[in-house]
Design a protein around this motif. Structure first.
Motif, mmCIF file in Angstrom:
data_model
loop_
_atom_site.group_PDB
_atom_site.id
_atom_site.type_symbol
_atom_site.label_atom_id
_atom_site.label_comp_id
_atom_site.label_asym_id
_atom_site.label_seq_id
_atom_site.Cartn_x
_atom_site.Cartn_y
_atom_site.Cartn_z
ATOM 1 N N ALA A 33 -19.331 -53.153 -87.976
ATOM 2 C CA ALA A 33 -18.190 -52.913 -87.091
ATOM 3 C C ALA A 33 -17.725 -51.464 -87.204
ATOM 4 O O ALA A 33 -17.368 -50.826 -86.204
ATOM 5 C CB ALA A 33 -17.048 -53.872 -87.432
ATOM 6 N N TYR A 34 -17.750 -50.932 -88.421
ATOM 7 C CA TYR A 34 -17.377 -49.529 -88.632
ATOM 8 C C TYR A 34 -18.350 -48.596 -87.901
ATOM 9 O O TYR A 34 -17.933 -47.630 -87.239
ATOM 10 C CB TYR A 34 -17.374 -49.235 -90.127
ATOM 11 C CG TYR A 34 -17.220 -47.759 -90.472
ATOM 12 C CD1 TYR A 34 -15.976 -47.145 -90.494
ATOM 13 C CD2 TYR A 34 -18.341 -46.994 -90.791
ATOM 14 C CE1 TYR A 34 -15.848 -45.798 -90.806
ATOM 15 C CE2 TYR A 34 -18.223 -45.651 -91.114
ATOM 16 C CZ TYR A 34 -16.967 -45.053 -91.119
ATOM 17 O OH TYR A 34 -16.850 -43.731 -91.428
ATOM 18 N N HIS A 54 -20.124 -49.287 -85.270
ATOM 19 C CA HIS A 54 -19.905 -49.414 -83.824
ATOM 20 C C HIS A 54 -18.670 -48.641 -83.392
ATOM 21 O O HIS A 54 -18.628 -48.085 -82.289
ATOM 22 C CB HIS A 54 -19.797 -50.886 -83.442
ATOM 23 C CG HIS A 54 -21.091 -51.626 -83.568
ATOM 24 N ND1 HIS A 54 -21.234 -52.953 -83.226
ATOM 25 C CD2 HIS A 54 -22.311 -51.213 -83.997
ATOM 26 C CE1 HIS A 54 -22.486 -53.322 -83.445
ATOM 27 N NE2 HIS A 54 -23.155 -52.293 -83.924
ATOM 28 N N GLU A 55 -17.646 -48.617 -84.240
ATOM 29 C CA GLU A 55 -16.453 -47.825 -83.919
ATOM 30 C C GLU A 55 -16.798 -46.335 -83.835
ATOM 31 O O GLU A 55 -16.159 -45.585 -83.098
ATOM 32 C CB GLU A 55 -15.380 -48.042 -84.989
ATOM 33 C CG GLU A 55 -14.724 -49.423 -84.933
ATOM 34 C CD GLU A 55 -13.723 -49.611 -86.057
ATOM 35 O OE1 GLU A 55 -13.536 -48.649 -86.850
ATOM 36 O OE2 GLU A 55 -13.132 -50.695 -86.152
ATOM 37 N N LYS A 56 -17.822 -45.931 -84.589
ATOM 38 C CA LYS A 56 -18.261 -44.533 -84.585
ATOM 39 C C LYS A 56 -19.351 -44.285 -83.534
ATOM 40 O O LYS A 56 -20.011 -43.246 -83.561
ATOM 41 C CB LYS A 56 -18.808 -44.148 -85.968
ATOM 42 C CG LYS A 56 -17.792 -44.256 -87.103
ATOM 43 C CD LYS A 56 -16.717 -43.213 -86.970
ATOM 44 C CE LYS A 56 -15.772 -43.235 -88.168
ATOM 45 N NZ LYS A 56 -14.720 -42.212 -88.066
ATOM 46 N N ASP A 57 -19.534 -45.249 -82.634
ATOM 47 C CA ASP A 57 -20.560 -45.142 -81.578
ATOM 48 C C ASP A 57 -21.972 -45.046 -82.149
ATOM 49 O O ASP A 57 -22.835 -44.348 -81.623
ATOM 50 C CB ASP A 57 -20.292 -43.930 -80.674
ATOM 51 C CG ASP A 57 -18.968 -44.047 -79.938
ATOM 52 O OD1 ASP A 57 -18.663 -45.139 -79.460
ATOM 53 O OD2 ASP A 57 -18.249 -43.036 -79.868
ATOM 54 N N LYS A 114 -16.503 -56.662 -84.243
ATOM 55 C CA LYS A 114 -15.107 -56.761 -84.658
ATOM 56 C C LYS A 114 -14.650 -58.219 -84.637
ATOM 57 O O LYS A 114 -13.969 -58.688 -85.558
ATOM 58 C CB LYS A 114 -14.232 -55.915 -83.731
ATOM 59 C CG LYS A 114 -12.754 -55.925 -84.105
ATOM 60 C CD LYS A 114 -11.943 -55.043 -83.166
ATOM 61 C CE LYS A 114 -10.462 -55.067 -83.551
ATOM 62 N NZ LYS A 114 -9.644 -54.234 -82.627
ATOM 63 N N SER A 138 -14.041 -57.847 -74.158
ATOM 64 C CA SER A 138 -14.230 -56.582 -74.877
ATOM 65 C C SER A 138 -14.826 -55.547 -73.972
ATOM 66 O O SER A 138 -15.419 -55.842 -72.971
ATOM 67 C CB SER A 138 -15.147 -56.808 -76.079
ATOM 68 O OG SER A 138 -16.384 -57.324 -75.645
#
Length: 703
Positions: free
Chosen positions: A487-488, A490-493, A642, A703
């Protein structure tokens, strides 16, 4: 003391002048044949030609045309998309262009190639036969039924067509008797994984299309040894202009049929007319080699002296590394001091950096790994070998030594360093540093994680020794920490693209460290929804089927792979196991079938308390439902990472169980995922998980 004048610049000017004198005599083919065929991500040399690389720089049967950044090769009147190449082994993966987007080509041709130029027998693959314009009556032999049928429309007439593995046609007389009624048929090679899928009684035309797009392997055998000898003599490989089928070695001093050293003059080539010129060139080359070798030796001596003087502890450290104290791949900690926060050696070695990470010298890492001793090998992956090492400042490290050092690998190497240096998460392996991109080898240095991988503990070399401590609570925590790491990302693309239990490392407390992300797994920018690849990358058994079929990479591809990891944690089975029944070789497929047929108990590892502990049974059931949602064929029906984290946290805290105790009692008592035994779940919107989280967790469609 007057500073000593460094002669290197003057020697460099001399070398350049001599080299200019020599290369001034180069022939045009020598220069041009140094250019490669460029198309998209491909950069190909001999025997290929096309684009800016003329025909005499390659073999006449290896012309490439660039179609939408994908090279195409024409063999025996058919065009083939080149999906991947490996010049070190002279192999390439190709797929037929006429069958890329349709199963019904206008013209029917068998897949053939010149056996004197190509070899396809050294690969684990087999032929699939496509039969066209067949009798409309169904196949009379089971299990060969309508599952293998697909329609084709030719001249406004639709007729039945069938596909089947060629080996089964030959071995099954009844099927053969039926198929001879078909008007036409062709044969196409597919890889063994695709062939196994097509053997399933549930195989469909979509599976056939995916198998054809996955391609098959060929090895080119045209003048490979001759070209290697030519390159070693500093020549360029090509073909004779008057006889294109013949090999020629283009050299700076002429064109030769063998090598630049063994100068058998080629027809149409040029011979040096003056012996003094030849001797002059030879003398210049020798001078360059001697001078260059002297400079190199001096610089290497200075580097070694700098390393030796950098820390008085080097002698002691090397003695520890070479004494044989460390004898196994995982028993490294007994004689290794902890990493000091403030170290003179550390300061001495932080001389330069890429993107803020330390740059190590090759010699420094040689010492740390005992000259890359085989006894210190931790693993062997698709891009390099990983060794255990200990730096002069006391840090334990995992040293990844990349296989190749070419332009493309340098670019990927720099991208990974740039990516990893901006990541900071407790469940991601940390990058300590790397070598310079100009180093003799590309090497990445990571923190060392001592407790093996999740795969080792589930079904690998540590499975028997760790079964008593690898409880359900440990497995659930591994799932949560892995999900949080993804998830982290993915948050950073960032899309990991190779999520699997072999890439999830464990420390001594069984805390997760996700590894192997970034290298040659470039991902979409933040403003780009999808990534289109020339060929899907990843590990069989974990690859998102929608990505495999459509070549569109999204963050939901990681979600699918994570769903496979969840099923491994539940079952302790491998993602792919050819020893299982042919319908159960792929764990994801087996899990979906078991869950839909209310047979989860047949899948769960009996050692983790599913049958004896009601609380564990409820949690495993809920995690299995979450895995079912992650493994949906349609990416839009999968949750985001997420959401996955929130659901797993809820399961761990027993929040979901408390909210819907009545529904959970049904699950525990019946051991099933749905109330209605007559309804086959076709999407993630069924069963307990959907009911429990519907009010608190957003659906993937939002989402």
């Amino acid at each position: 003391m007057k500073p000593r004048l460094d002669p290197s610049p003057f020697l460099f000017v001399l070398i350049v002048s001599l080299a200019t004198t020599i290369t001034g005599q180069s022939t045009r083919p020598y220069d041009v044949c140094g250019e490669n065929v460029k198309c998209g991500d491909f950069d190909l040399e001999y025997p290929f030609w096309g684009g800016d690389r003329p025909s005499y720089c390659g073999h006449p049967d290896f012309q490439l045309t660039c179609q939408s950044d994908v090279p195409e090769l024409r063999l025996e009147s058919l065009n083939y998309r080149v999906l991947d190449t490996d010049t070190s082994s002279q192999t390439m993966k190709v797929a037929r262009s006429d069958l890329w987007s349709t199963l019904c080509p206008t013209n029917l041709h068998n897949t053939t190639y010149n056996s004197t130029l190509f070899n396809g027998d050294n690969f684990n693959q087999e032929n699939v036969s496509l039969y066209y314009r067949c009798n409309t009556s169904p196949l009379v032999a089971q299990p060969f039924g309508n599952n293998y049928k697909f329609p084709c429309t030719v001249d406004n007439t639709t007729s039945d067509s069938y596909f089947i593995r060629t080996s089964l046609v030959v071995s099954t007389t009844t099927v053969l008797n039926f198929l001879v009624q078909c008007e036409n048929h062709i044969e196409v090679p597919v890889n063994q994984t695709s062939a196994n899928i097509l053997l399933s009684t549930t195989a469909s035309s979509d599976d056939l299309q995916s198998a054809l797009r996955a391609g098959f392997n060929l090895q080119w055998t045209v003048f490979n040894d001759d070209c290697d000898d030519c390159i070693r003599s500093n020549g360029r490989c090509g073909s004779n202009s008057t006889s294109p089928e013949s090999f020629v070695c283009y050299c700076a001093s002429g064109n030769f049929s063998q090598t630049c050293d063994n100068r058998s003059v080629d027809e149409g080539g040029s011979k040096n007319s003056s012996l003094p010129i030849i001797l002059g060139i030879v003398g210049a080359v020798v001078a360059i080699v001697v001078i260059g070798g002297g400079i190199l030796c001096c610089r290497q001596r200075r580097k070694r002296r700098a390393i030796k003087e950098a820390s008085p502890a080097q002698t002691e450290t090397k003695a520890i590394l070479t004494s044989g104290t460390v004898s196994s791949k995982y028993n490294f900690t007994s004689s290794i001091p902890s990493y000091p926060n403030s170290s003179k050696a550390s300061k001495e070695y932080t001389k330069s950096s890429y993107f803020g990470t330390q740059v190590f010298t090759y010699e420094e890492l040689e010492v740390a790994t005992d000259n890359f001793n085989d006894s210190r090998e931790l693993g062997d992956g698709g891009f390099g070998t990983v060794y255990y090492g200990k730096l002069l400042d006391g840090r334990e490290v995992a040293v990844k030594r990349l296989y190749e050092n070419n332009f493309k690998r340098v670019e990927q190497f720099m991208n990974e360093v740039e990516i990893l240096t901006r990541l900071d998460h407790e469940n991601l392996v940390k990058l300590y540093g790397c070598t310079s991109k100009r180093s003799k080898e590309l090497i990445l240095v990571y923190e060392y994680i001592p407790n093996g991988t999740v795969a080792d503990h589930l079904h690998g070399k540590l499975a028997n020794s760790s079964s008593s401590i690898f409880s359900w609570s440990v497995r659930l925590n591994i799932a949560i920490e892995t999900a949080e790491a993804l998830a982290y990302l993915h948050e950073k693309d960032i899309i990991h693209r190779d999520v699997k239990t072999n890439n999830i490392l464990l420390d001594k407390s069984f805390r997760v460290k996700v590894a192997d992300f970034g290298l040659s797994r470039l991902f979409p920018k933040a403003n780009d929804a999808t990534h289109v690849s020339t060929a899907p990358q990843g590990t069989p058994g974990y690859v998102d089927p929608e990505y495999y079929q459509c070549y569109h990479l999204t963050d939901k591809s990681d979600v699918y792979s994570f769903g496979v990891v969840l099923m491994e944690l539940i079952s302790s089975l491998q993602a792919v196991d050819t020893n299982r029944h042919k319908l159960d070789i792929n764990l994801a497929n087996m899990a979906m079938t078991k869950i839909q047929n209310h047979m989860l108990d047949e899948l769960v590892d009996k050692s983790i308390g599913f049958e004896t502990n009601g609380v564990v049974r409820r949690m495993i059931t809920l995690v299995a439902e979450l895995a079912f949602r992650c493994l949906q064929q349609n990416k839009d029906m999968r949750p985001t990472m997420k959401e996955v984290v929130e659901i797993l946290r809820g399961i761990q805290n027993d929040e979901l169980n408390a909210q819907k105790a009545e529904v959970l009692d049904i699950v525990v008592d019946d051991g099933e995922l749905t109330k209605d035994h007559n309804t086959e779940p076709a999407s993630p919107d069924f069963g307990v998980t959907n009911k429990l989280v519907g009010s608190s967790v957003p659906s993937s469609s939002d989402s």
